[in-house]
Design a protein around this motif. Structure first.
Motif, PDB file in Angstrom:
ATOM      1  N   UNK A  97       0.789  -1.220   0.000  1.00  0.00           N
ATOM      2  CA  UNK A  97       0.000   0.000   0.000  1.00  0.00           C
ATOM      3  C   UNK A  97       0.824   1.274   0.000  1.00  0.00           C
ATOM      4  N   UNK A  98       2.156   1.117   0.039  1.00  0.00           N
ATOM      5  CA  UNK A  98       3.045   2.283   0.061  1.00  0.00           C
ATOM      6  C   UNK A  98       4.399   1.879  -0.495  1.00  0.00           C
ATOM      7  N   UNK A  99       5.058   2.818  -1.184  1.00  0.00           N
ATOM      8  CA  UNK A  99       6.382   2.516  -1.731  1.00  0.00           C
ATOM      9  C   UNK A  99       7.428   2.306  -0.643  1.00  0.00           C
ATOM     10  N   UNK A 118      -1.760   0.887  -8.561  1.00  0.00           N
ATOM     11  CA  UNK A 118      -1.713   0.027  -7.383  1.00  0.00           C
ATOM     12  C   UNK A 118      -2.805  -1.032  -7.457  1.00  0.00           C
ATOM     13  N   UNK A 119      -2.423  -2.270  -7.205  1.00  0.00           N
ATOM     14  CA  UNK A 119      -3.368  -3.388  -7.103  1.00  0.00           C
ATOM     15  C   UNK A 119      -3.091  -4.062  -5.761  1.00  0.00           C
ATOM     16  N   UNK A 124      -5.637   1.074   4.228  1.00  0.00           N
ATOM     17  CA  UNK A 124      -4.990   2.385   4.212  1.00  0.00           C
ATOM     18  C   UNK A 124      -3.924   2.550   3.132  1.00  0.00           C
ATOM     19  N   UNK A 125      -4.265   2.350   1.861  1.00  0.00           N
ATOM     20  CA  UNK A 125      -3.286   2.606   0.798  1.00  0.00           C
ATOM     21  C   UNK A 125      -2.953   4.093   0.727  1.00  0.00           C
ATOM     22  N   UNK A 126      -1.710   4.412   0.458  1.00  0.00           N
ATOM     23  CA  UNK A 126      -1.287   5.803   0.310  1.00  0.00           C
ATOM     24  C   UNK A 126      -1.559   6.228  -1.133  1.00  0.00           C
ATOM     25  N   UNK A 127      -2.821   6.565  -1.385  1.00  0.00           N
ATOM     26  CA  UNK A 127      -3.302   6.768  -2.756  1.00  0.00           C
ATOM     27  C   UNK A 127      -2.608   7.921  -3.467  1.00  0.00           C
ATOM     28  N   UNK A 128      -2.044   8.870  -2.709  1.00  0.00           N
ATOM     29  CA  UNK A 128      -1.389  10.011  -3.338  1.00  0.00           C
ATOM     30  C   UNK A 128      -0.121   9.601  -4.086  1.00  0.00           C
ATOM     31  N   UNK A 134      -6.521   0.270  -7.453  1.00  0.00           N
ATOM     32  CA  UNK A 134      -7.499  -0.810  -7.324  1.00  0.00           C
ATOM     33  C   UNK A 134      -7.224  -1.466  -5.973  1.00  0.00           C
ATOM     34  N   UNK A 135      -8.028  -1.176  -4.990  1.00  0.00           N
ATOM     35  CA  UNK A 135      -7.795  -1.683  -3.644  1.00  0.00           C
ATOM     36  C   UNK A 135      -9.093  -2.219  -3.070  1.00  0.00           C
TER      37      UNK A 135
END
Length: 337
Positions: A97-99, A118-119, A124-128, A134-135
């Motif tokens: 969910x985060x780099x 993102x798949x 809590x993915x860091x969408x920014x 796609x979560x």
């Protein structure tokens, strides 16, 4: 799960891309490798240049998966991995969910001019950090999400047997062979589709779970005999391995995977942990049953997270200090009382 607009945008990104990199988290597991291998075969079928890039090596019992043999492993070929990421048109990020989860590839990934998709199925993915996300935290695995996307991207084309096998590995391993609570009706419907595509579930199980080395089995025996502690008053059990243990049993990538589940298998145990001494940190795997939320426990106290019944964390104290802290925190888990 995915709107028509999201699928259309992803399809457009794929069509515009010539060089696609498929990326996953540090210490890739069955879900990570299965998801990456599925994408790799899919993109090749579209005539695209596709390359799997892994932050570090992956377990031997997953190396039979078609496509994994061509993966670039950053710890072995860092310059090549960085170049692929830097000059990619599209980076498809799987199972994180985060780099921050990609180790030393984090900085180059964030700087890359590529569009980033993102798949994932973690909270809590860091969408920014991504151009398209796609979560679905309700999915059993990232592989399940991958399958749903692929079948929507090219609904007129049958899924290849190679993709089906890779997806099944991801689902099987991330559900603990369908024993975890994340295995919902939709999961089994997808598995039925995969079986219809001709996969051999018995062979896949044997490849993943019946090809361990003698050293790994002896290390497991050492854990159960000498490194297991049961705290019945907290319905908790844990095991640990120090650096000297790992050296003694000649640990290879994936050897410690799943050991924590043996502690959870004890009658009356609702919460289990497995501590592994790594360079400059203690890596911790948490597993739980029912309402016991090990995700919140890992996030709050051990710089980690994951899922309700399966998560991980890190401690930057000694093994002794880490275990002492863990035991003192057990009263915080009200579900254990």
């Amino acid at each position: 799960m995915n709107t028509f607009e999201y699928i259309s945008k992803f399809r457009e990104l794929i069509e515009k891309s010539e060089n696609i990199v498929i990326l996953t988290h540090y210490n890739p597991d069955g879900d990570a490798i299965g998801s990456c291998a599925a994408w790799h075969d899919f993109f090749l079928s579209l005539g695209k240049s596709s390359q799997i890039v892994l932050p570090n090596d992956f377990p031997q019992n997953l190396k039979w998966i078609k496509g994994s043999e061509t993966a670039v492993i950053a710890t072995k070929e860092m310059k090549k991995a960085e170049a692929l990421i830097a000059y990619a048109d599209l980076i498809v990020c799987n199972d994180f969910q985060s780099f921050s989860r990609v180790g030393k590839l984090e900085e180059i990934s964030l700087k890359s001019r590529a569009k980033k998709v993102l798949v994932d199925h973690h909270v809590d993915p860091e969408i920014e950090q991504f151009d398209l996300v796609f979560s679905n935290i309700e999915s059993s695995s990232t592989a399940e999400v991958v399958f749903e996307i692929i079948t929507q991207l090219t609904p007129e084309e049958p899924v290849s047997k190679t993709i089906a096998e890779a997806i099944y590995v991801g689902i099987m391993t991330d559900t603990g062979s369908f024993s975890f609570s994340s295995g919902h009706k939709k999961t089994f419907e997808i598995v039925a589709e995969l079986i219809d595509l001709g996969i051999d579930t018995c062979r896949i199980y044997q490849e993943v779970y019946s090809t361990f080395s003698e050293n790994r089995m002896r290390m497991l025996g050492h854990c159960l005999t000498n490194r297991l502690k049961v705290l019945p008053e907290f319905s908790t059990a844990y095991m640990y391995l120090a650096k000297e243990d790992l050296y003694r049993f000649r640990e290879t990538p994936g050897d410690t995977e799943g050991i924590v589940n043996y502690a959870l298998a004890i009658k009356g145990i609702k919460f289990a942990a497995f501590f592994t001494e790594r360079e400059k940190r203690i890596r911790i795997s948490f597993r739980s049953k029912g309402e016991v939320d090990c995700n919140e426990f890992a996030r709050t106290f051990f710089n980690g997270g994951g899922h309700h019944n399966a998560s991980g964390g890190d401690s930057f104290e000694t093994m002794e200090e880490t275990i002492q802290k863990f035991e003192k925190l057990l009263p915080e888990l009200k579900q254990l009382n």
